[in-house]
Write a protein that holds these residues in place. Structure first.
Motif, PDB file in Angstrom:
ATOM      1  N   ASN A  74       0.948  -1.105   0.130  1.00 18.87           N
ATOM      2  CA  ASN A  74       0.042  -0.043   0.138  1.00 18.87           C
ATOM      3  C   ASN A  74       1.020   1.152   0.006  1.00 18.87           C
ATOM      4  OD1 ASN A  74      -2.452  -1.325  -0.017  1.00 18.87           O
ATOM      5  ND2 ASN A  74      -2.764  -0.946   2.103  1.00 18.87           N
ATOM      6  N   ASN A  75       1.958   1.266   0.775  1.00 20.58           N
ATOM      7  CA  ASN A  75       2.639   2.584   0.964  1.00 20.58           C
ATOM      8  C   ASN A  75       1.859   3.432   1.539  1.00 20.58           C
ATOM      9  OD1 ASN A  75       4.789   4.329   0.942  1.00 20.58           O
ATOM     10  ND2 ASN A  75       5.504   4.254  -1.070  1.00 20.58           N
ATOM     11  N   THR A  76       1.389   3.299   2.415  1.00 20.10           N
ATOM     12  CA  THR A  76       0.451   4.229   3.170  1.00 20.10           C
ATOM     13  C   THR A  76       0.906   5.760   3.458  1.00 20.10           C
ATOM     14  OG1 THR A  76      -0.505   2.185   4.228  1.00 20.10           O
ATOM     15  CG2 THR A  76      -1.080   4.410   4.995  1.00 20.10           C
ATOM     16  N   ASP A  77       0.329   6.611   3.035  1.00 24.37           N
ATOM     17  CA  ASP A  77       1.050   7.908   3.424  1.00 24.37           C
ATOM     18  C   ASP A  77       0.130   8.855   4.420  1.00 24.37           C
ATOM     19  OD1 ASP A  77       2.884   9.822   1.817  1.00 24.37           O
ATOM     20  OD2 ASP A  77       0.940  11.028   2.367  1.00 24.37           O
ATOM     21  N   SER A  78      -1.056   9.221   4.269  1.00 26.16           N
ATOM     22  CA  SER A  78      -1.965  10.115   4.991  1.00 26.16           C
ATOM     23  C   SER A  78      -3.172   9.579   5.348  1.00 26.16           C
ATOM     24  CB  SER A  78      -2.147  11.601   4.159  1.00 26.16           C
ATOM     25  OG  SER A  78      -0.847  11.943   3.980  1.00 26.16           O
ATOM     26  N   LEU A  79      -3.906  10.123   6.639  1.00 23.53           N
ATOM     27  CA  LEU A  79      -5.128   9.616   7.078  1.00 23.53           C
ATOM     28  C   LEU A  79      -6.099  10.933   7.265  1.00 23.53           C
ATOM     29  CD1 LEU A  79      -3.164   8.230  10.023  1.00 23.53           C
ATOM     30  CD2 LEU A  79      -4.022   7.077   8.033  1.00 23.53           C
ATOM     31  N   ALA A  80      -7.356  10.653   7.554  1.00 25.87           N
ATOM     32  CA  ALA A  80      -8.425  11.479   7.990  1.00 25.87           C
ATOM     33  C   ALA A  80      -9.544  10.663   8.393  1.00 25.87           C
ATOM     34  CB  ALA A  80      -8.872  12.268   6.510  1.00 25.87           C
ATOM     35  N   ALA A  81     -10.056  11.081   9.180  1.00 23.42           N
ATOM     36  CA  ALA A  81     -11.327  10.370  10.151  1.00 23.42           C
ATOM     37  C   ALA A  81     -12.559  11.170   9.938  1.00 23.42           C
ATOM     38  CB  ALA A  81     -10.851  10.076  11.701  1.00 23.42           C
ATOM     39  N   TRP A  82     -13.717  10.342  10.128  1.00 18.75           N
ATOM     40  CA  TRP A  82     -14.959  10.995   9.944  1.00 18.75           C
ATOM     41  C   TRP A  82     -15.913  10.242  10.692  1.00 18.75           C
ATOM     42  CZ3 TRP A  82     -19.418   8.937   7.129  1.00 18.75           C
ATOM     43  CH2 TRP A  82     -20.422   9.641   6.841  1.00 18.75           C
ATOM     44  N   THR A  83     -16.802  10.886  11.288  1.00 16.63           N
ATOM     45  CA  THR A  83     -18.053  10.197  12.170  1.00 16.63           C
ATOM     46  C   THR A  83     -19.076   9.842  11.143  1.00 16.63           C
ATOM     47  OG1 THR A  83     -17.178  11.487  13.931  1.00 16.63           O
ATOM     48  CG2 THR A  83     -19.249  10.483  14.231  1.00 16.63           C
ATOM     49  N   ALA A  84     -19.396   8.720  10.967  1.00 15.16           N
ATOM     50  CA  ALA A  84     -20.531   8.153  10.272  1.00 15.16           C
ATOM     51  C   ALA A  84     -21.912   8.665  10.593  1.00 15.16           C
ATOM     52  CB  ALA A  84     -20.426   6.792   9.908  1.00 15.16           C
ATOM     53  N   PRO A  85     -23.074   8.638  10.210  1.00 12.45           N
ATOM     54  CA  PRO A  85     -24.438   8.645  10.541  1.00 12.45           C
ATOM     55  C   PRO A  85     -24.861   7.877  11.752  1.00 12.45           C
ATOM     56  CG  PRO A  85     -24.458   8.957   8.125  1.00 12.45           C
ATOM     57  CD  PRO A  85     -22.898   8.468   8.492  1.00 12.45           C
ATOM     58  N   ASP A  86     -24.217   6.547  11.636  1.00 11.96           N
ATOM     59  CA  ASP A  86     -24.487   5.679  12.715  1.00 11.96           C
ATOM     60  C   ASP A  86     -23.752   5.875  13.841  1.00 11.96           C
ATOM     61  OD1 ASP A  86     -22.145   4.733  11.786  1.00 11.96           O
ATOM     62  OD2 ASP A  86     -22.865   2.467  11.382  1.00 11.96           O
ATOM     63  N   GLY A  87     -22.998   6.771  14.125  1.00 12.26           N
ATOM     64  CA  GLY A  87     -21.752   7.177  15.297  1.00 12.26           C
ATOM     65  C   GLY A  87     -20.737   6.464  15.129  1.00 12.26           C
ATOM     66  N   SER A  88     -20.424   5.550  14.143  1.00 14.93           N
ATOM     67  CA  SER A  88     -18.919   4.955  14.177  1.00 14.93           C
ATOM     68  C   SER A  88     -18.132   5.763  13.527  1.00 14.93           C
ATOM     69  CB  SER A  88     -19.280   3.648  13.257  1.00 14.93           C
ATOM     70  OG  SER A  88     -19.554   4.080  11.690  1.00 14.93           O
ATOM     71  N   THR A  89     -16.917   5.712  13.751  1.00 16.28           N
ATOM     72  CA  THR A  89     -15.936   6.439  13.115  1.00 16.28           C
ATOM     73  C   THR A  89     -15.035   5.628  12.121  1.00 16.28           C
ATOM     74  OG1 THR A  89     -15.300   7.218  15.288  1.00 16.28           O
ATOM     75  CG2 THR A  89     -13.666   7.599  13.915  1.00 16.28           C
ATOM     76  N   TRP A  90     -14.934   6.431  11.066  1.00 15.90           N
ATOM     77  CA  TRP A  90     -14.193   6.044   9.748  1.00 15.90           C
ATOM     78  C   TRP A  90     -12.935   6.374   9.707  1.00 15.90           C
ATOM     79  CZ3 TRP A  90     -17.574   5.754   4.608  1.00 15.90           C
ATOM     80  CH2 TRP A  90     -18.845   5.084   4.852  1.00 15.90           C
ATOM     81  N   LEU A  91     -11.957   5.624   9.405  1.00 14.06           N
ATOM     82  CA  LEU A  91     -10.523   6.193   9.232  1.00 14.06           C
ATOM     83  C   LEU A  91     -10.143   5.770   7.834  1.00 14.06           C
ATOM     84  CD1 LEU A  91      -8.007   7.390  10.289  1.00 14.06           C
ATOM     85  CD2 LEU A  91      -7.321   5.004  11.039  1.00 14.06           C
ATOM     86  N   LEU A  92      -9.767   7.066   7.182  1.00 14.36           N
ATOM     87  CA  LEU A  92      -9.512   6.586   5.636  1.00 14.36           C
ATOM     88  C   LEU A  92      -7.911   6.958   5.580  1.00 14.36           C
ATOM     89  CD1 LEU A  92     -12.335   8.846   4.130  1.00 14.36           C
ATOM     90  CD2 LEU A  92     -12.018   6.484   3.618  1.00 14.36           C
ATOM     91  N   ALA A  93      -7.249   6.169   4.833  1.00 16.77           N
ATOM     92  CA  ALA A  93      -5.805   5.964   4.594  1.00 16.77           C
ATOM     93  C   ALA A  93      -5.504   6.207   2.890  1.00 16.77           C
ATOM     94  CB  ALA A  93      -5.135   5.188   5.134  1.00 16.77           C
ATOM     95  N   THR A  94      -4.471   6.995   2.676  1.00 16.66           N
ATOM     96  CA  THR A  94      -4.217   6.763   1.150  1.00 16.66           C
ATOM     97  C   THR A  94      -3.424   5.758   0.944  1.00 16.66           C
ATOM     98  OG1 THR A  94      -2.700   8.658   1.668  1.00 16.66           O
ATOM     99  CG2 THR A  94      -4.866   9.416   0.819  1.00 16.66           C
ATOM    100  N   ALA A  95      -3.286   5.054  -0.123  1.00 15.89           N
ATOM    101  CA  ALA A  95      -2.314   4.174  -0.554  1.00 15.89           C
ATOM    102  C   ALA A  95      -1.641   4.780  -1.632  1.00 15.89           C
ATOM    103  CB  ALA A  95      -2.968   2.701  -0.837  1.00 15.89           C
ATOM    104  N   LYS A  96      -0.406   5.266  -1.693  1.00 15.49           N
ATOM    105  CA  LYS A  96       0.295   5.423  -2.786  1.00 15.49           C
ATOM    106  C   LYS A  96       0.721   4.577  -3.843  1.00 15.49           C
ATOM    107  CE  LYS A  96       3.709   7.362  -0.356  1.00 15.49           C
ATOM    108  NZ  LYS A  96       4.858   8.187   0.001  1.00 15.49           N
ATOM    109  N   GLU A  97       0.634   3.310  -3.335  1.00 16.84           N
ATOM    110  CA  GLU A  97       0.959   2.291  -4.363  1.00 16.84           C
ATOM    111  C   GLU A  97       0.012   1.182  -4.516  1.00 16.84           C
ATOM    112  OE1 GLU A  97       5.233   1.357  -3.666  1.00 16.84           O
ATOM    113  OE2 GLU A  97       5.955   3.330  -4.079  1.00 16.84           O
ATOM    114  N   GLY A  98       0.218   0.161  -5.203  1.00 13.34           N
ATOM    115  CA  GLY A  98      -0.676  -1.000  -5.057  1.00 13.34           C
ATOM    116  C   GLY A  98      -1.719  -0.581  -6.069  1.00 13.34           C
TER     117      GLY A  98
END
Length: 391
Positions: A74-98
């Motif tokens: 993946n060569n993970t690079d950066s992150l961002a989180a978001w609160t979904a409508p059901d109250g769960s927390t989503w964590l998004l990560a960029t994959a520079k490769e793959g």
């Protein structure tokens, strides 16, 4: 030299050894497939990787609440989180490769939920995504090799807009200022170079060409559609204020401050302080204090203007996170995890979650995964406030 005479007692042993059959040579090991050559970033041209173990910097150790699965491709690079409508927390990560663009994790457990996108140039496709940020119900993703920013709607993660293709050359990081519902100012760093030398290394532009290190855009919602307008660029061209190798940036409107990571170790790595309007304010933080490389940064902010900056010194063995006072930029201590290392991007999710009632700090772990730190653990280790109401 004179010849050495062997004792007579050793002659029978030598004769026996010469008559013994020789041992068979071991079979040749199979030839390994060549290791793929990874595309190095402009900030990766260092001869020796610095180690926290050798740096002698006082710091607290804070245990990670979780580590995600490690996926090297993946060569993970950066992150961002978001609160979904059901109250769960989503964590998004960029994959520079793959073969994907983003990876979606459960922000409370670190479990991988799914991959998002494919490699390409179309909507919902990505080419070397780097920076990512969430504002409102939108995710903004910087794509270095498509030289653009792609905007996805949440929670469906459908592509809504791309912009910057006509001006960005080598974009990396971004910060988003919200002006109101559906109205965003987006600042994007651009690490354009002046070509490569005979050894294939990037050539830094001349000082007077560093005035476009940050691009500004205004993104607005117009009913179901989004529009983007370029509104200018900025970058100091003086010795003290210029940014030779930019990537991460973050802003604080309350204190008229945008911090931009200077990743050029030869110059002195740290964070340049600019005004929100793009003027260098004559100060950099971390220069001389950072021994590896300044990377991702986040802001823990309270309505009264107080809070903390959390910044990254990218040691290869364990990343060191320096904390600075939000108002004065005075150091407030530093911490490292037990495992998290070689961090690029970070994200502070200050809103409470089911598992982390006072918030959570996420950090990329060695280009392959993510580590999470409970804010309560960080605050206790460094004597910081646990919530904005606590003094």
């Amino acid at each position: 030299m004179r010849p050495t005479l062997l004792p007579l007692a050793l002659l029978p042993l030598l004769i026996a050894a010469s008559c013994a059959p020789s041992a068979p040579e071991p079979a040749a090991a199979p030839t390994a497939a060549p290791t793929p050559v990874r595309d190095r970033e402009p900030d990766e041209n260092v001869e020796v990787d610095p180690l926290l173990a050798d740096a002698g910097i006082a710091h607290a150790v804070v245990a990670e609440a979780f580590l995600t699965e490690m996926v090297p491709e993946n060569n993970t690079d950066s992150l961002a989180a978001w609160t979904a409508p059901d109250g769960s927390t989503w964590l998004l990560a960029t994959a520079k490769e793959g073969s994907k663009g983003l990876v979606l994790y459960d922000g409370d457990t670190g479990a991988t939920l799914r991959d998002i996108g494919t490699v390409g140039k179309g909507p919902g496709e990505f080419s070397r995504p780097n920076g990512i940020a969430v504002a409102g119900d939108l995710a903004f993703v910087v794509e270095r090799d498509n030289a653009r920013v792609q905007v996805l709607s949440l929670p469906d993660l459908e592509s809504r807009l791309t912009f910057g293709e006509d001006a960005l050359r080598k974009p990396y990081g971004l910060w988003i200022r919200e002006h109101g519902d559906g109205d965003f100012e987006v600042m994007v760093s651009d690490a354009y170079m002046a070509g490569v030398d005979a050894a294939g290394e990037d050539i830094l532009p001349a000082m007077d060409e560093l005035d476009r290190r940050i691009h500004r855009y205004r993104v607005r919602a117009d009913g179901p559609s989004l529009t983007a307008e370029a509104t200018g660029t900025f970058g100091d061209t003086g010795v003290e204020g210029a940014i030779r190798i930019p990537e991460s940036l973050w802003g604080d409107v309350t204190h008229d401050r945008v911090l931009v990571a200077e990743e050029d170790v030869a110059t002195g790595t740290g964070y340049r302080e600019y005004s929100v309007d793009g003027a260098f304010k004559g100060r950099s933080i971390g220069v001389g204090q950072f021994k590896a490389q300044a990377e991702g940064l986040s802001l823990w902010a309270c309505p009264d203007g107080s809070g903390y900056w959390i910044t990254t010194d990218q040691f290869k063995d364990r990343s060191l996170f320096h904390v600075f006072d939000r108002v004065t930029l005075a150091p407030r201590g530093a911490f490292a995890g037990q495992a998290v290392a070689n961090t690029d991007g970070v994200w502070l999710h200050q809103a409470g979650t089911k598992r982390f009632p006072a918030g959570v700090f996420y950090a990329v772990h060695d280009d392959m995964g993510v580590g999470a730190f409970d804010w309560l653990d960080i605050a206790k280790a460094l004597g910081l406030r646990e919530t904005c109401s606590a003094r």
